[in-house]
Design a protein around this motif. Structure first.
Motif, PDB file in Angstrom:
ATOM      1  N   SER A 160       0.826  -1.205   0.000  1.00  0.00           N
ATOM      2  CA  SER A 160       0.000   0.000   0.000  1.00  0.00           C
ATOM      3  C   SER A 160       0.857   1.250   0.000  1.00  0.00           C
ATOM      4  CB  SER A 160      -0.906   0.022   1.237  1.00  0.00           C
ATOM      5  OG  SER A 160      -1.762  -1.104   1.272  1.00  0.00           O
ATOM      6  N   LEU A 161       0.319   2.309  -0.603  1.00  0.00           N
ATOM      7  CA  LEU A 161       0.934   3.630  -0.576  1.00  0.00           C
ATOM      8  C   LEU A 161      -0.070   4.619  -0.003  1.00  0.00           C
ATOM      9  CD1 LEU A 161       1.528   2.339  -3.745  1.00  0.00           C
ATOM     10  CD2 LEU A 161       3.364   4.007  -3.501  1.00  0.00           C
ATOM     11  N   GLY A 162       0.447   5.695   0.607  1.00  0.00           N
ATOM     12  CA  GLY A 162      -0.413   6.720   1.154  1.00  0.00           C
ATOM     13  C   GLY A 162       0.199   8.094   0.980  1.00  0.00           C
ATOM     14  N   LEU A 163      -0.566   9.095   1.339  1.00  0.00           N
ATOM     15  CA  LEU A 163      -0.117  10.481   1.236  1.00  0.00           C
ATOM     16  C   LEU A 163       0.527  10.890   2.559  1.00  0.00           C
ATOM     17  CD1 LEU A 163      -0.185  13.033  -0.619  1.00  0.00           C
ATOM     18  CD2 LEU A 163      -2.332  13.648   0.513  1.00  0.00           C
ATOM     19  N   TYR A 164       1.736  11.455   2.473  1.00  0.00           N
ATOM     20  CA  TYR A 164       2.491  11.814   3.674  1.00  0.00           C
ATOM     21  C   TYR A 164       2.876  13.290   3.644  1.00  0.00           C
ATOM     22  CZ  TYR A 164       2.856   6.908   4.954  1.00  0.00           C
ATOM     23  OH  TYR A 164       2.567   5.620   5.317  1.00  0.00           O
ATOM     24  N   GLY A 232       7.431  19.577   0.786  1.00  0.00           N
ATOM     25  CA  GLY A 232       6.079  19.404   0.290  1.00  0.00           C
ATOM     26  C   GLY A 232       5.460  18.133   0.836  1.00  0.00           C
ATOM     27  N   VAL A 233       4.346  17.722   0.225  1.00  0.00           N
ATOM     28  CA  VAL A 233       3.683  16.473   0.579  1.00  0.00           C
ATOM     29  C   VAL A 233       3.740  15.552  -0.636  1.00  0.00           C
ATOM     30  CG1 VAL A 233       2.157  17.640   2.215  1.00  0.00           C
ATOM     31  CG2 VAL A 233       1.382  17.253  -0.141  1.00  0.00           C
ATOM     32  N   GLY A 234       3.613  14.256  -0.402  1.00  0.00           N
ATOM     33  CA  GLY A 234       3.683  13.335  -1.527  1.00  0.00           C
ATOM     34  C   GLY A 234       3.294  11.925  -1.135  1.00  0.00           C
ATOM     35  N   VAL A 235       3.215  11.076  -2.137  1.00  0.00           N
ATOM     36  CA  VAL A 235       2.821   9.677  -1.958  1.00  0.00           C
ATOM     37  C   VAL A 235       4.074   8.834  -1.740  1.00  0.00           C
ATOM     38  CG1 VAL A 235       1.794   7.662  -3.094  1.00  0.00           C
ATOM     39  CG2 VAL A 235       0.729   9.923  -3.330  1.00  0.00           C
ATOM     40  N   LEU A 236       4.022   7.951  -0.726  1.00  0.00           N
ATOM     41  CA  LEU A 236       5.124   7.038  -0.421  1.00  0.00           C
ATOM     42  C   LEU A 236       4.574   5.652  -0.103  1.00  0.00           C
ATOM     43  CD1 LEU A 236       7.181   9.301   2.036  1.00  0.00           C
ATOM     44  CD2 LEU A 236       7.809   8.743  -0.340  1.00  0.00           C
ATOM     45  N   ARG A 249       1.236  10.434   8.096  1.00  0.00           N
ATOM     46  CA  ARG A 249       0.305  10.098   7.016  1.00  0.00           C
ATOM     47  C   ARG A 249      -0.944  10.956   7.145  1.00  0.00           C
ATOM     48  NH1 ARG A 249      -1.966   4.141   5.038  1.00  0.00           N
ATOM     49  NH2 ARG A 249      -3.122   4.988   3.239  1.00  0.00           N
ATOM     50  N   VAL A 250      -1.353  11.561   6.033  1.00  0.00           N
ATOM     51  CA  VAL A 250      -2.568  12.368   5.995  1.00  0.00           C
ATOM     52  C   VAL A 250      -3.569  11.686   5.073  1.00  0.00           C
ATOM     53  CG1 VAL A 250      -1.409  14.525   6.577  1.00  0.00           C
ATOM     54  CG2 VAL A 250      -1.532  13.813   4.187  1.00  0.00           C
TER      55      VAL A 250
END
Length: 295
Positions: A160-164, A232-236, A249-250
């Motif tokens: 899984s990946l999420g926005l961080y 910034g924010v991004g997907v990891l 994680r947001v």
């Protein structure tokens, strides 16, 4: 066919030079050269092109490799069936994505190394993959299932990946939670679309349709550091980001699902060193299921 000569041929094919093959066989380079030349004479074929950088397989050499690998696998099975037989040896080259290789396999590899100290292990963890079909690697952990080539493939694991967001930017965390990123005025970190090495990495649109990164890198490890550093924010991937105190994680309700696929050439599949590594990797993935796919 003389297995002794064939074994020397196989070590040169794996290692690329007489010196490295000799070191692996614990003989001098002259002995390796003599055995390979004798094999070429007996077959009436040139198996290697002698290049400044080493020995390069000819078409005849490439055709001979799978047969030599099969004989090596049979010899290893015979030895392993004997009490006190030799440990696994030889070279094992594994191609994996940068994030999975550096953050999942590398920290756990010590256990496998300790169990098989005579193996030479090459972990190629980079943005892009070596091709098992062309024998650039013994096996690869890929982001999609290959559809062509003489390969054995299967799913290794979902992940899984999420926005961080940076842990020290609660204002960003709140803004991302209540408003679309495209209107939040926060930099978005991601890959460069013109050099994206796998379409499975084009996932920003799954966070918000049309979302684009304006701070970009070809390296997922660099992206992680940029997010943690406040760029910034991004997907990891969750296995890469979870547990890092510099990241939060947001929008945890938004999860991007992907999978890792294991691919290896059919000819190397029976080799004991290949089977041992796959068994070890399967066990590590099973033990870490909650890290790869958080509940």
């Amino acid at each position: 066919m003389d297995w002794d000569r064939l074994q020397y041929f196989l070590f040169v094919a794996r290692h690329g030079t007489l010196a490295r093959a000799g070191a692996a066989l614990q003989v001098d380079a002259t002995t390796v050269s003599r055995r390979v030349s004798a094999l070429e004479t007996s077959l009436g074929q040139t198996l290697f092109e002698r290049a400044p950088t080493g020995f390069v397989l000819t078409a005849a050499g490439r055709a001979l490799v799978p047969h030599a690998e099969a004989m090596a696998a049979a010899a290893a099975r015979i030895h392993s069936a004997q009490p006190g037989g030799p440990a696994l040896s030889g070279q094992l080259r594994v191609s994996v994505s940068e994030g999975f290789g550096n953050s999942f396999i590398a920290p756990r590899l010590g256990r496998f190394v300790a169990a098989h100290p005579e193996l030479e292990i090459d972990l190629v963890a980079s943005s892009g993959f070596l091709n098992p079909s062309r024998r650039e690697a013994d096996m690869a952990v890929l982001l999609a299932r290959p559809r062509k080539g003489p390969l054995i493939t299967r799913k290794l694991s979902d992940y899984s990946l999420g926005l961080y967001a940076p842990a020290d930017r609660p204002d960003w965390q709140h803004a991302v939670a209540v408003a679309p990123l495209s209107r939040a005025g926060i930099p978005v970190i991601g890959y460069m679309p013109d050099i994206l090495y796998a379409p499975e990495l084009d996932y920003l649109g799954e966070i918000e349709p049309g979302l684009r990164a304006n701070v970009r890198s070809s390296s997922i490890l660099a992206q992680k550091r940029m997010i943690a550093g406040g760029a910034g924010v991004g997907v990891l991937p969750c296995f890469l980001a979870s547990g890092d105190p510099a990241l939060v994680r947001v929008r945890p309700e938004q999860t991007i699902a992907r999978a890792f696929w294991l691919a290896l050439h059919r000819d190397v599949a029976p080799q004991p060193r290949i089977r041992a590594f796959i068994d070890w990797l399967d066990a590590e993935v099973r033990e870490s299921r909650g890290l790869l796919v958080p509940g």
